[in-house]
Write an enzyme that holds these catalytic residues in place. Structure first.
Site, PDB file in Angstrom:
ATOM      1  N   THR A 221       0.885  -1.161   0.000  1.00 16.63           N
ATOM      2  CA  THR A 221       0.000   0.000   0.000  1.00 16.63           C
ATOM      3  C   THR A 221       0.918   1.204   0.000  1.00 16.63           C
ATOM      4  O   THR A 221       2.084   1.082   0.343  1.00 16.63           O
ATOM      5  CB  THR A 221      -0.811  -0.007   1.315  1.00 16.63           C
ATOM      6  OG1 THR A 221      -1.665  -1.144   1.327  1.00 16.63           O
ATOM      7  CG2 THR A 221      -1.649   1.232   1.531  1.00 16.63           C
ATOM      8  N   ARG A 249     -13.471  -8.241  -0.977  1.00 17.45           N
ATOM      9  CA  ARG A 249     -12.773  -7.984   0.294  1.00 17.45           C
ATOM     10  C   ARG A 249     -12.263  -6.545   0.309  1.00 17.45           C
ATOM     11  O   ARG A 249     -11.624  -6.082  -0.622  1.00 17.45           O
ATOM     12  CB  ARG A 249     -11.613  -8.953   0.447  1.00 17.45           C
ATOM     13  CG  ARG A 249     -10.765  -8.756   1.722  1.00 17.45           C
ATOM     14  CD  ARG A 249      -9.558  -7.909   1.492  1.00 17.45           C
ATOM     15  NE  ARG A 249      -8.660  -7.866   2.666  1.00 17.45           N
ATOM     16  CZ  ARG A 249      -7.609  -7.060   2.759  1.00 17.45           C
ATOM     17  NH1 ARG A 249      -7.301  -6.251   1.783  1.00 17.45           N
ATOM     18  NH2 ARG A 249      -6.859  -7.066   3.839  1.00 17.45           N
ATOM     19  N   VAL A 250     -12.557  -5.840   1.379  1.00 19.41           N
ATOM     20  CA  VAL A 250     -12.015  -4.499   1.566  1.00 19.41           C
ATOM     21  C   VAL A 250     -11.151  -4.550   2.817  1.00 19.41           C
ATOM     22  O   VAL A 250     -11.564  -5.104   3.836  1.00 19.41           O
ATOM     23  CB  VAL A 250     -13.166  -3.475   1.713  1.00 19.41           C
ATOM     24  CG1 VAL A 250     -12.637  -2.135   2.174  1.00 19.41           C
ATOM     25  CG2 VAL A 250     -13.900  -3.324   0.376  1.00 19.41           C
ATOM     26  N   GLY A 251      -9.952  -4.001   2.722  1.00 22.71           N
ATOM     27  CA  GLY A 251      -9.044  -4.024   3.873  1.00 22.71           C
ATOM     28  C   GLY A 251      -9.206  -2.787   4.734  1.00 22.71           C
ATOM     29  O   GLY A 251     -10.288  -2.191   4.824  1.00 22.71           O
ATOM     30  N   ASP A 252      -8.111  -2.383   5.347  1.00 29.65           N
ATOM     31  CA  ASP A 252      -8.150  -1.235   6.259  1.00 29.65           C
ATOM     32  C   ASP A 252      -7.937   0.102   5.539  1.00 29.65           C
ATOM     33  O   ASP A 252      -8.336   1.151   6.041  1.00 29.65           O
ATOM     34  CB  ASP A 252      -7.062  -1.384   7.326  1.00 29.65           C
ATOM     35  CG  ASP A 252      -5.664  -1.474   6.721  1.00 29.65           C
ATOM     36  OD1 ASP A 252      -5.523  -2.003   5.590  1.00 29.65           O
ATOM     37  OD2 ASP A 252      -4.707  -1.012   7.366  1.00 29.65           O
ATOM     38  N   THR A 272       0.144   0.364   6.597  1.00 26.21           N
ATOM     39  CA  THR A 272       0.288  -0.648   5.556  1.00 26.21           C
ATOM     40  C   THR A 272       0.430  -1.994   6.261  1.00 26.21           C
ATOM     41  O   THR A 272       0.788  -2.041   7.436  1.00 26.21           O
ATOM     42  CB  THR A 272       1.521  -0.409   4.660  1.00 26.21           C
ATOM     43  OG1 THR A 272       2.696  -0.442   5.488  1.00 26.21           O
ATOM     44  CG2 THR A 272       1.464   0.917   3.936  1.00 26.21           C
ATOM     45  N   GLY A 273       0.179  -3.052   5.529  1.00 29.14           N
ATOM     46  CA  GLY A 273       0.307  -4.379   6.122  1.00 29.14           C
ATOM     47  C   GLY A 273      -1.047  -5.054   6.222  1.00 29.14           C
ATOM     48  O   GLY A 273      -1.999  -4.663   5.546  1.00 29.14           O
ATOM     49  N   GLY A 275      -4.369  -5.680   6.779  1.00 32.38           N
ATOM     50  CA  GLY A 275      -5.456  -4.777   7.147  1.00 32.38           C
ATOM     51  C   GLY A 275      -6.386  -5.332   8.220  1.00 32.38           C
ATOM     52  O   GLY A 275      -6.861  -4.593   9.086  1.00 32.38           O
TER      53      GLY A 275
HETATM   54  N1  ASP Z   1      -3.318  -2.796   4.282  1.00 32.77           N
HETATM   55  C1  ASP Z   1      -3.639  -3.301   2.997  1.00 32.77           C
HETATM   56  C2  ASP Z   1      -4.826  -4.186   3.070  1.00 32.77           C
HETATM   57  O1  ASP Z   1      -4.955  -4.933   4.006  1.00 32.77           O
HETATM   58  C3  ASP Z   1      -2.555  -4.069   2.347  1.00 32.77           C
HETATM   59  C4  ASP Z   1      -1.146  -3.702   2.696  1.00 32.77           C
HETATM   60  O2  ASP Z   1      -0.861  -2.609   3.071  1.00 32.77           O
HETATM   61  O3  ASP Z   1      -0.249  -4.535   2.564  1.00 32.77           O
HETATM   62  O4  ASP Z   1      -5.601  -4.174   2.138  1.00 32.77           O
END
Ligand code: ASP
Length: 375
Positions: A221, A249-252, A272-273, A275
Site C-alpha cells: 500500500t 474484500r475491503v481491507g483497512d 500498511t500491512g 489490514g
Molecule cells: N493494508 C492493505 C490491506 O490490508 C494491504 C497492505 O498494506 O499490505 O488491504
C-alpha cells in the site's frame, strides 16, 4: 490579579473559538514535512515540491501517491496491482483534509487507475464519505474518469502462477497440465523450469518473483502524510489490497480511522500491512488518540502495535504471520515509521519508510519496531 486571570481566560476562549483553518494558518513557520511508506520516496518528493509551490496539502499528497498508483511495476497499488482470486484488480483508497476536517473513500473499485483521486471526489463532490464497488465505478465514470483494464501482463502472469500453486486435498489442480500431457522432467506446479516453458518471455527473475508471490501472498500500500508551513495537514492511503483476496474484500486502507486518520489539532497516521489486524485495533485512530494524550509519534505507534500483539495473547508463532506498519506525524512535525516486526522475513531487509523534510532529499529511513525476527 482578578482582572489578569479573567483576561487570560478570555484570550484562551478566544483562541478556542478561532476557526481551525485560521488557527492552523496562524502557526506559520512550521517546517514542511512529508512521510510515507517505503515505496513513497518519489511520492514524498513530489508532495514536497507542491507544498513549496503553495498547493494545498491534500493535492500534494494525492499527486505524490498518483506516481505509485500509475506505476505498473508497483504490484501493491493502482495499475499493475496484484488482482483478487478471479484475476481482477480491486482498489481501495481514502483521504483526509486537515483544515476542513473532511474525508472521502472508495472500496473494491475496479477499472480506475487512481482511486485516491476518486476518494477526493467523493469527499468534495458528494454528501457521502465512502462509495464501494460498482457504485464507486459508476460515480467515477460520471465524473469523467476513464475505465481501463488494470491487470498488466506481469500481474496476469503472477495470478496464473498463483492458480498453479493451488491444490485440492489429493494434490490435484486443474491449472497445471493433466495426466495426458507429455512427461516433463519435473512436474511440480511451481517448478521454475516448467514455468519458463509455459511463460516464454516472462523472464526467469520475474517468474521466481511470481513463485514467491504465490507462496507468500504479498500485500502493500502507500500511505502519505504532509504538513505545510502553515501547520496544515492532509493524508492519503491507497492500495490494491491483499493479493488473491476474495472478490469484494475491503481491507483497512479505505476505512477512516483504520488505514487513515487525521485530526488537525493533533496529527495523522496511516497504515500498511495486514489490514484485518489493523482493523482490530482501529490503528490509525488509536495512534492519533495516543498522541492526543501526550505520547510521542513513536510511542503512539508502538503502543498501538502492542495492542495488535495483545490480540494474539503475544503468541509469537501466530504473530509471525502478521506484517503491519504505521506512519505517524504530529501537527508539530514529530514523526515515525513503526513496524510490528523489524523485517518482513528472517534475513530480509529492515523495514523502512520514506521522509522528505523540506530542505533535504526525499530518502528512506529505518522504521522503529516492536518485535525482532530471529533468522
Ligand atoms: N493494508 C492493505 C490491506 O490490508 C494491504 C497492505 O498494506 O499490505 O488491504
Amino acid at each position: 490579579m482578578k482582572d489578569i486571570s479573567f483576561s487570560r481566560r478570555a484570550v484562551m476562549l478566544g483562541a478556542a473559538a478561532l476557526p481551525l483553518a485560521r488557527r492552523a494558518a496562524a502557526q506559520s513557520g512550521t517546517k514542511p514535512l512529508v512521510i510515507s511508506s517505503g515505496n513513497g520516496v518519489a511520492a514524498c518528493a513530489k508532495a514536497m515540491e507542491l507544498i513549496h509551490a503553495g498547493e494545498d496539502t491534500l493535492d500534494a499528497v494525492i499527486a505524490g501517491v498518483n506516481i505509485v498508483e500509475l506505476d505498473p511495476n508497483d504490484h501493491s497499488v493502482g495499475y499493475g496491482g496484484l488482482p483478487n482470486e478471479d484475476g481482477v484488480v480491486e482498489l481501495d483508497a481514502s483521504c483526509m483534509h486537515g483544515p476542513t476536517r473532511r474525508a472521502g473513500a472508495v472500496g473494491a473499485l475496479r477499472g480506475i487507475k487512481t482511486p485516491s483521486k476518486v476518494a477526493k471526489a467523493v469527499m468534495e463532490q458528494t454528501a457521502h464519505m465512502f462509495l464501494v464497488a460498482d457504485g464507486a465505478l459508476r460515480f467515477a465514470k460520471a465524473l469523467g474518469f476513464q475505465e481501463e483494464n488494470l491487470l498488466t501482463e506481469q500481474s496476469r502472469q503472477a495470478w496464473l502462477v498463483w492458480k498453479r500453486s493451488l491444490r485440492d486435498s489429493n494434490g490435484r489442480n486443474n491449472w497445471v497440465p493433466g495426466i495426458d500431457a507429455p512427461p516433463a522432467k519435473k512436474t511440480g506446479a511451481l517448478d521454475l523450469e516448467q514455468l519458463k516453458r509455459e511463460f516464454p518471455g516472462a523472464g526467469e527473475k520475474w517468474l521466481a518473483q511470481c513463485v514467491d508471490f504465490a507462496v507468500h501472498p504479498p500485500h502493500g500500500t502507500i500511505n502519505c502524510i504532509a504538513l505545510n508551513q502553515k501547520g496544515e495537514m492532509s493524508a492519503v492511503t491507497t492500495t490494491s489490497g491483499m493479493a488473491w483476496k476474495i472478490p469484494g474484500r475491503v481491507g483497512d486502507s479505505p476505512i477512516i480511522g483504520g488505514g487513515l486518520w487525521l485530526d488537525q489539532d493533533v496529527g495523522a497516521a496511516g497504515s500498511t500491512g495486514l489490514g484485518e489486524e489493523n482493523l482490530r485495533v482501529c490503528g490509525a485512530h488509536t495512534c492519533v488518540e495516543n498522541m492526543r494524550h501526550g505520547m510521542s509519534a513513536k510511542d503512539a505507534a508502538l503502543d498501538t502495535l502492542k495492542r495488535v500483539a495483545r490480540n494474539f495473547d503475544n503468541d509469537m508463532e501466530r504473530l509471525k504471520q502478521v506484517d503491519l506498519q504505521f506512519y505517524v506525524m504530529s501537527k508539530d512535525g514529530d514523526y515515525c515509521g513503526a513496524s510490528l516486526w523489524d523485517r518482513t522475513r528472517p534475513g530480509g531487509p529492515v523495514t523502512q519508510f520514506a521522509v522528505c523534510n523540506g530542505t533535504g532529499q526525499s530518502h528512506r529511513q529505518d522504521a522503529v519496531f516492536l518485535l525482532e525476527r530471529r533468522s
